[in-house]
Write a protein that holds these residues in place. Structure first.
Motif, PDB file in Angstrom:
ATOM      1  N   VAL A 145       0.835  -1.204   0.000  1.00  0.00           N
ATOM      2  CA  VAL A 145       0.000   0.000   0.000  1.00  0.00           C
ATOM      3  C   VAL A 145       0.870   1.256   0.000  1.00  0.00           C
ATOM      4  O   VAL A 145       0.586   2.224  -0.704  1.00  0.00           O
ATOM      5  CB  VAL A 145      -0.949  -0.007   1.209  1.00  0.00           C
ATOM      6  CG1 VAL A 145      -1.671   1.327   1.324  1.00  0.00           C
ATOM      7  CG2 VAL A 145      -1.952  -1.135   1.078  1.00  0.00           C
ATOM      8  N   ALA A 146       1.937   1.225   0.786  1.00  0.00           N
ATOM      9  CA  ALA A 146       2.815   2.388   0.832  1.00  0.00           C
ATOM     10  C   ALA A 146       3.390   2.662  -0.547  1.00  0.00           C
ATOM     11  O   ALA A 146       3.395   3.808  -1.022  1.00  0.00           O
ATOM     12  CB  ALA A 146       3.945   2.167   1.838  1.00  0.00           C
ATOM     13  N   TRP A 147       3.846   1.607  -1.208  1.00  0.00           N
ATOM     14  CA  TRP A 147       4.408   1.805  -2.543  1.00  0.00           C
ATOM     15  C   TRP A 147       3.350   2.375  -3.490  1.00  0.00           C
ATOM     16  O   TRP A 147       3.595   3.362  -4.195  1.00  0.00           O
ATOM     17  CB  TRP A 147       4.957   0.490  -3.105  1.00  0.00           C
ATOM     18  CG  TRP A 147       5.234   0.579  -4.571  1.00  0.00           C
ATOM     19  CD1 TRP A 147       6.286   1.205  -5.170  1.00  0.00           C
ATOM     20  CD2 TRP A 147       4.392   0.084  -5.619  1.00  0.00           C
ATOM     21  NE1 TRP A 147       6.165   1.133  -6.529  1.00  0.00           N
ATOM     22  CE2 TRP A 147       5.018   0.448  -6.832  1.00  0.00           C
ATOM     23  CE3 TRP A 147       3.190  -0.624  -5.640  1.00  0.00           C
ATOM     24  CZ2 TRP A 147       4.468   0.115  -8.070  1.00  0.00           C
ATOM     25  CZ3 TRP A 147       2.642  -0.955  -6.871  1.00  0.00           C
ATOM     26  CH2 TRP A 147       3.282  -0.589  -8.061  1.00  0.00           C
ATOM     27  N   HIS A 149       0.478   3.860  -2.901  1.00  0.00           N
ATOM     28  CA  HIS A 149       0.025   5.203  -2.542  1.00  0.00           C
ATOM     29  C   HIS A 149       1.102   6.242  -2.853  1.00  0.00           C
ATOM     30  O   HIS A 149       0.817   7.304  -3.403  1.00  0.00           O
ATOM     31  CB  HIS A 149      -0.345   5.257  -1.066  1.00  0.00           C
ATOM     32  CG  HIS A 149      -0.586   6.645  -0.566  1.00  0.00           C
ATOM     33  ND1 HIS A 149      -1.568   7.457  -1.083  1.00  0.00           N
ATOM     34  CD2 HIS A 149       0.059   7.396   0.370  1.00  0.00           C
ATOM     35  CE1 HIS A 149      -1.533   8.631  -0.475  1.00  0.00           C
ATOM     36  NE2 HIS A 149      -0.547   8.623   0.398  1.00  0.00           N
ATOM     37  N   GLY A 150       2.334   5.932  -2.515  1.00  0.00           N
ATOM     38  CA  GLY A 150       3.417   6.867  -2.787  1.00  0.00           C
ATOM     39  C   GLY A 150       3.593   7.109  -4.268  1.00  0.00           C
ATOM     40  O   GLY A 150       3.741   8.251  -4.720  1.00  0.00           O
ATOM     41  N   PHE A 151       3.541   6.051  -5.030  1.00  0.00           N
ATOM     42  CA  PHE A 151       3.700   6.189  -6.478  1.00  0.00           C
ATOM     43  C   PHE A 151       2.604   7.091  -7.037  1.00  0.00           C
ATOM     44  O   PHE A 151       2.866   8.032  -7.790  1.00  0.00           O
ATOM     45  CB  PHE A 151       3.633   4.804  -7.125  1.00  0.00           C
ATOM     46  CG  PHE A 151       4.077   4.793  -8.566  1.00  0.00           C
ATOM     47  CD1 PHE A 151       5.357   4.383  -8.901  1.00  0.00           C
ATOM     48  CD2 PHE A 151       3.219   5.201  -9.581  1.00  0.00           C
ATOM     49  CE1 PHE A 151       5.775   4.375 -10.227  1.00  0.00           C
ATOM     50  CE2 PHE A 151       3.636   5.202 -10.904  1.00  0.00           C
ATOM     51  CZ  PHE A 151       4.910   4.782 -11.233  1.00  0.00           C
ATOM     52  N   THR A 153       0.641   9.220  -5.489  1.00  0.00           N
ATOM     53  CA  THR A 153       0.704  10.586  -4.990  1.00  0.00           C
ATOM     54  C   THR A 153       1.733  11.399  -5.756  1.00  0.00           C
ATOM     55  O   THR A 153       1.486  12.534  -6.175  1.00  0.00           O
ATOM     56  CB  THR A 153       1.065  10.592  -3.498  1.00  0.00           C
ATOM     57  OG1 THR A 153       0.149   9.771  -2.790  1.00  0.00           O
ATOM     58  CG2 THR A 153       1.021  12.010  -2.940  1.00  0.00           C
TER      59      THR A 153
END
Lengths: 187, 187
Positions: A145-147, A149-151, A153
């Motif tokens: 999820v972090a990857w 979401h970061g991508f 964003t």
DNA sequence: TTCGCTAGGCTACGATAGTTAGCCTTGGCG
DNA sequence: CGCCAAGGCTAACTATCGTAGCCTAGCGAA
């Protein structure tokens, strides 16, 4: 209910959401929302506590839709296929709702809005559990999820400025992350 | 310069940055900034074009500091160690400056502010090139940055609500990503 | 030495937005 | 048939950004 209502909370939220996406958060005024639903600004306060309350309602609406979209994407039975479908659905949703998506993760904006997105994590956790094993489910899900979401964003913020193929970078990252899931091995 | 200046652009930016971190973006008023530097609000406009211009200056200041922090972290010569140090520095910086960090990646807020953060990527690209090989440098760097940024953003937004150890999830994710870098193999 | 010029303050003001106060109309229901 | 409250509305208050235009102090040239 005397005197037929000229609008509704749902209509206000829908109009607000539309204007929010169209013009950005700063440009969303109560007057514009009121005009969009056919009343005067003060009348909005019969349905909505405040402007920030309207934001909260809009983001809840968005989060619900995102949850439904993710649930619908995770139906194949194959965890790798499900995960690919969910990440694609997630990114697609963000592309369709860039402003509200960004707002969902703004710390100040709406306390409690992120809470709702937790519901979205149910389907993801189930899929990741199969891929990473029960011990690693939570950290593995957070990595994915972090990857994603970061991508997304950074993509929406226009932060990928060094050229290159952004689609390829997305595929590359997803392949990398899938490849390293502890439980199984490959996509 | 007649009549000794009572403030300076640097002082305004510093005060604004401090108030921004302390109270959040919405609560940052020109009056408060003016009071903090000892003048009246209209006098700020002798130095700063507008409120959004002040935001731009603040975010440039933050971006410069972040760039310096990342450069300083990448000096060991070992790419894996450098990468670990840089991600740690990056996360530490975000934790120290949560509001401004978040704002740096807000699409609307400041066009051009993200451009500056590109300078930060020079050191990262050099390190990742060693780890992933020249062909995969850009997508690999994007994977790392996306993961780190996404993780930090969600962390700051309070989006990790399912319990578990957030530190462990960070370490897990970083290990996973390092493990899969194409060029070399392990950390 | 003096006097003009201007940087950099200031007060006053206008515009815009959120929000509240309080009134009026409508129409369902006893 | 008339009460009454939901749900409109206008008017007004407040905060904030930003502009207009004035005032002062001190540098530097005559």
């Amino acid at each position: 209910m005397p005197a037929h209502a000229q609008t509704s909370t749902a209509a206000i939220v829908a109009a607000g959401r539309h204007l929010l996406e169209e013009r950005g958060a700063d440009a969303l005024t109560m007057q514009d929302v009121a005009e969009a639903v056919g009343v005067r600004a003060p009348s909005l306060y019969k349905r909505v506590r405040s402007r920030s309350d309207l934001f909260r309602l809009i983001l809840e609406d968005v989060a619900d839709e995102l949850t439904a979209s993710l649930d619908a994407a995770a139906g194949s039975g194959d965890p790798v296929a499900d995960l690919r479908a969910m990440t694609a659905a997630y990114r697609g949703f963000a592309h369709s709702n860039p402003v509200t998506y960004t707002l969902m993760f703004a710390p100040d904006s709406v306390p409690g809005a992120t809470a709702r997105s937790v519901r979205s994590s149910a389907a993801l956790l189930r899929v990741v559990a199969e891929l990473a094993g029960p011990q690693h489910t939570l950290p593995a899900a957070r990595t994915i999820v972090a990857w994603a979401h970061g991508f997304i964003t950074m993509e929406l913020a226009g932060a990928f400025r060094l050229g290159g193929d952004v689609e390829q970078a997305w595929d590359f990252g997803l392949d990398q992350i899938l490849a390293v899931m502890p439980g199984r091995s490959r996509a």
